[in-house]
Design a protein around this motif. Structure first.
Motif, PDB file in Angstrom:
ATOM      1  N   ARG A  80     -12.395  -3.862  -3.579  1.00  0.00           N
ATOM      2  CA  ARG A  80     -11.911  -4.605  -2.160  1.00  0.00           C
ATOM      3  C   ARG A  80     -12.834  -4.876  -1.197  1.00  0.00           C
ATOM      4  O   ARG A  80     -13.055  -5.769  -0.541  1.00  0.00           O
ATOM      5  N   ILE A 136       0.807  -1.285   0.132  1.00  0.00           N
ATOM      6  CA  ILE A 136      -0.084  -0.046   0.050  1.00  0.00           C
ATOM      7  C   ILE A 136       0.836   1.220   0.227  1.00  0.00           C
ATOM      8  O   ILE A 136       0.628   2.366  -0.717  1.00  0.00           O
ATOM      9  N   ILE A 153     -10.498   0.488  -4.864  1.00  0.00           N
ATOM     10  CA  ILE A 153     -11.058   0.539  -3.352  1.00  0.00           C
ATOM     11  C   ILE A 153     -12.411  -0.217  -3.282  1.00  0.00           C
ATOM     12  O   ILE A 153     -12.710  -1.172  -2.157  1.00  0.00           O
TER      13      ILE A 153
END
Length: 96
Positions: free
Chosen positions: A85, A34, A82
């Motif tokens: 996920r 990340i 995002i």
């Protein structure tokens, strides 16, 4: 300037190598991934914004729009990743 940026890049990669070599847990690897992705995204967006402003000041609006669209595409890609996920996590929680 290139030497300075190359020196910083080598230093950052050595630090990441030490972190991943000492801690091989999945969570640590996720955090490192990340961080690397965030730094890369900031570099790409910073470069694109700088080039867009530079071309805009020279009254080259087409090139400025192209570089500005690169920033928008990076943000949309980040949002897509995002959301994907989050959806996968919710599906896995429902299955359990």
């Amino acid at each position: 300037m290139d030497f300075f940026l190359e020196l910083i890049t080598d230093l950052a990669l050595k630090i990441l190598e030490k972190v991943t070599r000492c801690n091989i847990s999945k969570r640590t690897q996720t955090v490192v991934d990340i961080l690397v992705s965030a730094v890369f995204l900031l570099m790409v967006n910073g470069f694109a914004i700088w080039k867009a402003v530079s071309h805009y000041r020279r009254d080259n609006l087409l090139a400025a729009a192209i570089f500005a669209s690169a920033v928008v595409l990076c943000v949309l890609l980040l949002g897509f990743v995002i959301l994907r996920r989050i959806i996968r996590r919710r599906k896995s929680k429902k299955e359990l």
